[in-house]
Scaffold this motif. Structure first.
Motif, mmCIF file in Angstrom:
data_model
loop_
_atom_site.group_PDB
_atom_site.id
_atom_site.type_symbol
_atom_site.label_atom_id
_atom_site.label_comp_id
_atom_site.label_asym_id
_atom_site.label_seq_id
_atom_site.Cartn_x
_atom_site.Cartn_y
_atom_site.Cartn_z
ATOM 1 N N GLU A 86 14.094 14.352 -0.925
ATOM 2 C CA GLU A 86 14.549 13.630 0.277
ATOM 3 C C GLU A 86 14.032 12.192 0.267
ATOM 4 O O GLU A 86 14.760 11.244 0.572
ATOM 5 N N MET A 87 12.765 12.040 -0.103
ATOM 6 C CA MET A 87 12.165 10.706 -0.146
ATOM 7 C C MET A 87 12.900 9.809 -1.139
ATOM 8 O O MET A 87 13.239 8.656 -0.832
ATOM 9 N N PRO A 139 9.920 11.374 4.469
ATOM 10 C CA PRO A 139 9.375 12.731 4.355
ATOM 11 C C PRO A 139 8.616 12.893 3.037
ATOM 12 O O PRO A 139 8.820 12.119 2.100
ATOM 13 N N GLY A 140 7.761 13.913 2.957
ATOM 14 C CA GLY A 140 6.986 14.153 1.744
ATOM 15 C C GLY A 140 7.742 14.923 0.668
ATOM 16 O O GLY A 140 7.320 14.940 -0.484
ATOM 17 N N VAL A 160 0.854 -1.188 0.000
ATOM 18 C CA VAL A 160 0.000 0.000 0.000
ATOM 19 C C VAL A 160 0.889 1.236 0.000
ATOM 20 O O VAL A 160 1.881 1.292 0.724
ATOM 21 N N ILE A 161 0.552 2.210 -0.860
ATOM 22 C CA ILE A 161 1.241 3.504 -0.890
ATOM 23 C C ILE A 161 0.373 4.482 -0.098
ATOM 24 O O ILE A 161 -0.813 4.649 -0.401
ATOM 25 N N PHE A 162 0.955 5.102 0.908
ATOM 26 C CA PHE A 162 0.182 5.931 1.838
ATOM 27 C C PHE A 162 0.772 7.342 1.847
ATOM 28 O O PHE A 162 1.918 7.537 2.257
ATOM 29 N N SER A 163 0.001 8.328 1.374
ATOM 30 C CA SER A 163 0.467 9.718 1.349
ATOM 31 C C SER A 163 -0.325 10.531 2.360
ATOM 32 O O SER A 163 -1.522 10.334 2.512
ATOM 33 N N GLN A 164 0.363 11.424 3.020
ATOM 34 C CA GLN A 164 -0.310 12.218 4.030
ATOM 35 C C GLN A 164 -0.118 13.683 3.816
ATOM 36 O O GLN A 164 0.903 14.108 3.313
#
Lengths: 403, 403
Positions: B162-163, B157-158, B11-15
């Motif tokens: 960096e990600m 991090p978003g 699962v790809i989870f973005s916040q």
């Protein structure tokens, strides 16, 4: 905050293997979320699943239990991978019926393309009982809106253009009809030359009411500050905020979008000014390598010359051996403007400072005056191109804004 | 298909509020999904939620029950909106501990920026018991990996850069260590001049084994065809497929990426050829308005001239009154090449046919030969620019490919 409690809860639901595997970036989700935010709704979740019947049914039921509105894209095509309508029908026990009007519209669409309509396409005209068709005049798949157990679903194709047309011609109006929310007013401040954190700090120091939603979008190098005003704010009240914010942002705001004016970007701003004043431009680029020219309208850009290497530029303009800098840029642009029939001239020079830093010297002139700037630009080549062309367009804007 | 049953479910989870409200398009999700697909994993869902503690905890638990791996971005910053670590700690009853090494790395990062580290930043060094830190040498927020009840989570991090750095330096290797899957091999065919549906049809007619995953990405005007080969395919077997496909695509393939060669795009292909052959270019653009020049490397592009209006171009090159067409483009490029010290010259002319259609005439020359083309291009101005510059780069590629 009781008004927030009453906001409809929205889920954005994207489907399809291309999105789930990362072959496509899902731009639909951002577009739909932004539209809902502008209507004053609350977006609670985005969900994406693959073309898998069991997953689709499960997600539709989950969404139905959690949201008032679901905007759903993808899965309406003719192939066996396209399962959305069937999944909705299974999830909420709605039988499917052939919509003869939809079928006729599809036949007409194929006739216009002079292409035969395959039998598999007929499936696209099957819609759940009790649903309302959303016409698609831009492609084959009709959309539909229907209520599951308690949530209102809007199903649209995944092709961004078709989806956006259906939003604008049907869905946005239907959402306002079905969900009686006072639509807020969005004001966008477009600025250049002031960093995101400085803007944030300047805004924090203003006394902005807590029911106005503030957001930033850091562009490169344009920054956007957005204020979403609830409906009860008067024209005068909003105008007072605009004046305060323009003052606080110290002249970096080049346009205010959404309050009687529509300015979509810096190139758009320059284009409006050039057209209004009936001006023409000749251009000499170096670092930006054509990136300024391609953002100009052909109606007023007469000519551009591009010299990626400043030495070549110096030779061409008879400035060999002179010191590269803002002063030289001004001398060259004045000489160029004197020889050319265009109303404005722009020149850009640059000097490499370190591996990742260059100094960019920009100068613009018309028949009366000139403006120039020096700016250090860092980062990868593509970033440097983008920043350098924005600096140039912004300087041109400053020259012509007060004409 | 027993091997598919054994694939880890991801699962790809973005916040974050910026993604949920549509202020930002979520490019991280597509990047992460693509990386997982290349590892041979199965992506089952993308989820995005706002910065809301209750929602975060609920989604973390849902994901834990449904997936083997969760790649999570955003919510690791220093402000009160950044709730991810705390939510994970609450969802799975893991206490938070100050990671002194992480704290020291953050202090060093701020020292390098010559900025004071605020007290709020300390919170970023709090990590759940039993987690493994993922170092962030490109920003302040460290990431971490930890198992919830049964799913392995990776928190990053978003900020895309960096990600991506953390993925490349830690996460990808850790995923391969933790989940023992045979990595498939990706081959990408980059093509121009053949439509997506024609490519699809040509590929359908080949006998491609069902365990090879095929996907398309329709660019404009580049098209990509991707084949993902399971590990058991031999070098020879893959080579035979490559030969078959290149044949079936009738010469439209300009590069094969991923089989001993790395070619990321048409401009990259041209750049490699120009550099390898030590060539230089002079360029005359019209319709594309600088869009060719900005895609050239400054090491070999010597000069570009841009005339949005072909009449201005004709005057400049002493061709007033002549008929615009492919023949004139060839005459002009030969004359231009004869007078210039560059190894290659390119010229582009165009003629408006209807409101939305133009005929583009492109010609390239070196000291030995020339090539030219005529092509009708339709659509909005931006699309016409893009297509016209790709046509030019592709013609240049054809001229130099066989040197």
């Amino acid at each position: 905050m009781p008004d927030i409690m009453n906001k409809p809860r929205v889920v954005i639901f994207s489907q399809g293997d291309e999105v789930i595997t990362g072959a496509l970036v899902d731009t639909n989700a951002a577009y739909l979320a932004e539209q809902c935010r502008l209507l004053g709704f609350d977006i609670v979740r985005h969900v994406t699943v693959a073309d898998d019947m069991a997953e689709l049914i499960q997600v539709l039921k989950e969404v139905d239990a959690m949201a008032d509105i679901c905007l759903c894209t993808g899965g309406l095509g003719p192939t066996q991978d396209d399962l959305t309508t069937e999944a909705f029908s299974e999830a909420f026990q709605k039988t499917l019926e052939m919509d003869l009007e939809a079928l006729e519209m599809m036949r007409e669409f194929f006739a216009k393309l002079k292409a035969p309509m395959a039998d598999v396409n007929k499936k696209q005209a099957l819609l759940p009982t009790g649903s309302v068709r959303i016409d698609n005049r831009w492609g084959t798949a009709p959309g539909f809106t229907a209520v599951g157990q308690q949530c209102r679903f809007y199903f649209m194709p995944g092709v961004p253009f078709e989806m956006q047309q259906m939003m604008e011609t049907f869905v946005l109006a239907d959402l306002q009809r079905q969900f009686n929310v006072d639509q807020p007013q969005l004001i966008t401040f477009r600025s250049m030359g002031m960093g995101e954190s400085s803007i944030q700090q300047a805004v924090d120091e203003l006394d902005i009411a807590s029911d106005i939603r503030i957001s930033f979008r850091a562009g490169m190098p344009e920054n956007e500050l957005k204020l979403l005003f609830p409906k009860h704010y008067s024209h005068q009240h909003i105008q007072a905020y605009i004046d305060d914010i323009k003052g606080a942002l110290l002249g970096s705001v080049f346009a205010v979008d959404g309050f009687g004016q529509s300015v979509k970007s810096l190139p758009d701003c320059v284009d409006q000014l050039m057209a209004k004043n009936n001006l023409t431009l000749a251009l000499i680029e170096s670092l930006s390598q054509g990136d300024i020219a391609r953002q100009c309208h052909p109606a007023w850009l007469r000519q551009a010359e591009v010299y990626p290497n400043v030495d070549d530029l110096m030779v061409k303009f008879g400035a060999e051996g002179k010191e590269v800098g803002e002063g030289l840029a001004v001398d060259l642009v004045k000489a160029h403007q004197a020889q050319h029939a265009t109303n404005c001239s722009l020149i850009q020079l640059y000097e490499r400072k370190t591996d990742s830093t260059v100094a960019v010297y920009t100068a613009v002139a018309n028949h009366h005056s000139e403006l120039s700037s020096t700016k250090e630009v860092w980062g990868r080549p593509l970033r440097q191109q983008t920043v350098a062309s924005a600096l140039a367009l912004n300087l041109l804007r400053q020259l012509i804004q007060d004409l």
